[in-house]
Design an enzyme around this catalytic site. Sequence first.
Site, PDB file in Angstrom:
ATOM      1  N   GLU A 199      41.727 -55.824   3.243  1.00 61.81           N
ATOM      2  CA  GLU A 199      42.337 -56.816   4.124  1.00 61.81           C
ATOM      3  C   GLU A 199      43.037 -56.092   5.258  1.00 61.81           C
ATOM      4  O   GLU A 199      42.883 -54.873   5.411  1.00 61.81           O
ATOM      5  CB  GLU A 199      43.301 -57.706   3.335  1.00 61.81           C
ATOM      6  CG  GLU A 199      44.438 -56.980   2.648  1.00 61.81           C
ATOM      7  CD  GLU A 199      45.432 -57.938   1.991  1.00 61.81           C
ATOM      8  OE1 GLU A 199      45.657 -59.038   2.504  1.00 61.81           O
ATOM      9  OE2 GLU A 199      46.002 -57.551   0.953  1.00 61.81           O
ATOM     10  N   ARG A 213      53.283 -67.734  -6.272  1.00 64.21           N
ATOM     11  CA  ARG A 213      53.040 -66.326  -5.910  1.00 64.21           C
ATOM     12  C   ARG A 213      54.338 -65.528  -5.962  1.00 64.21           C
ATOM     13  O   ARG A 213      54.349 -64.363  -6.337  1.00 64.21           O
ATOM     14  CB  ARG A 213      52.380 -66.249  -4.533  1.00 64.21           C
ATOM     15  CG  ARG A 213      51.799 -64.883  -4.227  1.00 64.21           C
ATOM     16  CD  ARG A 213      50.896 -64.909  -3.007  1.00 64.21           C
ATOM     17  NE  ARG A 213      51.621 -65.306  -1.810  1.00 64.21           N
ATOM     18  CZ  ARG A 213      51.047 -65.566  -0.649  1.00 64.21           C
ATOM     19  NH1 ARG A 213      49.723 -65.496  -0.528  1.00 64.21           N
ATOM     20  NH2 ARG A 213      51.753 -65.907   0.406  1.00 64.21           N
ATOM     21  N   LYS A 238      53.561 -59.907  -2.980  1.00 63.98           N
ATOM     22  CA  LYS A 238      54.161 -59.827  -1.639  1.00 63.98           C
ATOM     23  C   LYS A 238      55.467 -59.041  -1.738  1.00 63.98           C
ATOM     24  O   LYS A 238      56.573 -59.593  -1.620  1.00 63.98           O
ATOM     25  CB  LYS A 238      54.369 -61.241  -1.086  1.00 63.98           C
ATOM     26  CG  LYS A 238      53.980 -61.346   0.370  1.00 63.98           C
ATOM     27  CD  LYS A 238      53.741 -62.764   0.790  1.00 63.98           C
ATOM     28  CE  LYS A 238      53.971 -62.954   2.269  1.00 63.98           C
ATOM     29  NZ  LYS A 238      53.212 -62.075   3.146  1.00 63.98           N
TER      30      LYS A 238
HETATM   31  N1  PLP Z   1      47.487 -60.579   3.212  1.00 67.41           N
HETATM   32  C1  PLP Z   1      48.699 -60.075   3.471  1.00 67.41           C
HETATM   33  C2  PLP Z   1      48.892 -58.630   3.272  1.00 67.41           C
HETATM   34  C3  PLP Z   1      49.732 -60.913   3.918  1.00 67.41           C
HETATM   35  O1  PLP Z   1      50.935 -60.418   4.186  1.00 67.41           O
HETATM   36  C4  PLP Z   1      49.482 -62.284   4.106  1.00 67.41           C
HETATM   37  C5  PLP Z   1      50.541 -63.187   4.532  1.00 67.41           C
HETATM   38  O2  PLP Z   1      51.172 -63.852   3.773  1.00 67.41           O
HETATM   39  C6  PLP Z   1      48.203 -62.771   3.827  1.00 67.41           C
HETATM   40  C7  PLP Z   1      47.230 -61.901   3.383  1.00 67.41           C
HETATM   41  C8  PLP Z   1      47.891 -64.202   3.982  1.00 67.41           C
HETATM   42  O3  PLP Z   1      48.409 -64.972   2.924  1.00 67.41           O
HETATM   43  P1  PLP Z   1      48.778 -66.484   3.117  1.00 67.41           P
HETATM   44  O4  PLP Z   1      47.544 -67.168   3.586  1.00 67.41           O
HETATM   45  O5  PLP Z   1      49.181 -66.937   1.769  1.00 67.41           O
HETATM   46  O6  PLP Z   1      49.865 -66.533   4.122  1.00 67.41           O
HETATM   47  C1  COI Z   2      52.562 -64.467   6.566  1.00 67.80           C
HETATM   48  O1  COI Z   2      51.474 -64.727   7.075  1.00 67.80           O
HETATM   49  O2  COI Z   2      53.342 -65.338   6.175  1.00 67.80           O
HETATM   50  C2  COI Z   2      52.983 -63.089   6.376  1.00 67.80           C
HETATM   51  O3  COI Z   2      53.894 -62.866   5.618  1.00 67.80           O
HETATM   52  C3  COI Z   2      52.315 -62.010   7.103  1.00 67.80           C
HETATM   53  C4  COI Z   2      53.238 -61.179   7.905  1.00 67.80           C
HETATM   54  C5  COI Z   2      52.419 -60.133   8.525  1.00 67.80           C
HETATM   55  C6  COI Z   2      53.990 -61.954   8.926  1.00 67.80           C
END
Ligand code: PLP
Ligand code: COI
Length: 341
Positions: free
Chosen positions: A220, A82, A184
């Site tokens: 989201e 990612r 991200k």
């Molecule tokens: N959506 C957003 C906007 C996020 O910042 C995060 C955190 O990383 C997620 C979703 C969840 O992603 P992940 O499960 O890969 O941490």
């Molecule tokens: C994560 O879940 O790792 C994120 O980056 C989300 C953030 C809001 C802490």
Amino acid sequence: MEKKNIDWANLGFGYIKTDYRYVSNFKEGAWDAGVITEDDKVVLSECAGVLQYAQTCFEGLKAYTTEDGKIVCFRPDLNADRMVDSAKRLEMPVFPKERFIDAVVQVVKANAAFVPPYGSGATLYIRPYMFGSNPVIGVKPADEYQFRILTTPVGPYFKGGAKPITIKVSDFDRAAPHGTGHIKAGLNYAMSLHAIVTAHEEGFAENMYLDAATRTKVEETGGANFIFVTKDNKVVTPKSDSILPSITRRSLIYVAKEYLGLEVEEREVFFDEVKDFAECGLCGTAAVVSPVGKIVDHGKEICFPAGMEKMGPTTQKLYDTLTGIQMGRIEAPEGWIKVIE
Ligand code: PLP
Ligand code: COI
């Protein structure tokens, strides 16, 4: 190895400086070898690309102590992939996948004393990030970059841990069609700050963002994807090109199908349907699986049947299975667990 004297059970989601971090610099078209260092300070030109035009992206993953005392992390290869996508979209150099995983291993090993013990409820949050570091004044990508990984022990993202939260439907948009919602990028979070401060002032834990084009579909929150459960026990999760492809959500889809035998629908979810779901949760590395008890849309309340005291039964099963896999209590699918030591 002796653990640090930290009150693990009462940690929130905040920054605690650990002993070591990983740093690699990109200059003249190449990444240097990278080092583990004790130096937590970043010294930059006043005109650095990150400071002028926010050229930065990041990742988030966790290290866990398993039931049998190993330190592991969860699917770091997907964070590496990612970050490649984020870097490409932001015209930044790619930090190679194998090096990303190796750097995670090095920095977690170096900070093993900060990895919370099994059963403490805490984990070590790992934050890889990259930014343009040389002076840039015309709008263009930087030529030099720094990739770093910091770590910090954390507890639950939402106060109250696994207690259901109340969120609001935001009047702000998070991401545009064809924009950067699927990567991200730091900029996605900068522009969500006003919305989250507003939500907090109004007493809400988070925002539900709708799609910017039609404002009819669920996207989201600021830091997690949604999962819903229907009254006939199907798991439904929004599909959109402008949400972050959550690794937790992708893992939960697999867990729902393969471990729990549930039907899963990944599709557009209209806000109008939300009132008919039996359960709602947020999923992400920081959020893990956090139940949503109530959604407020301009004064109109949607209350989920499990109430405000506990998770709904299917959300609980998803949570238990995912965290069971992460903590080594349940056998993981091949390749999901990277043993660090
Ligand atoms: N959506 C957003 C906007 C996020 O910042 C995060 C955190 O990383 C997620 C979703 C969840 O992603 P992940 O499960 O890969 O941490
Ligand atoms: C994560 O879940 O790792 C994120 O980056 C989300 C953030 C809001 C802490």
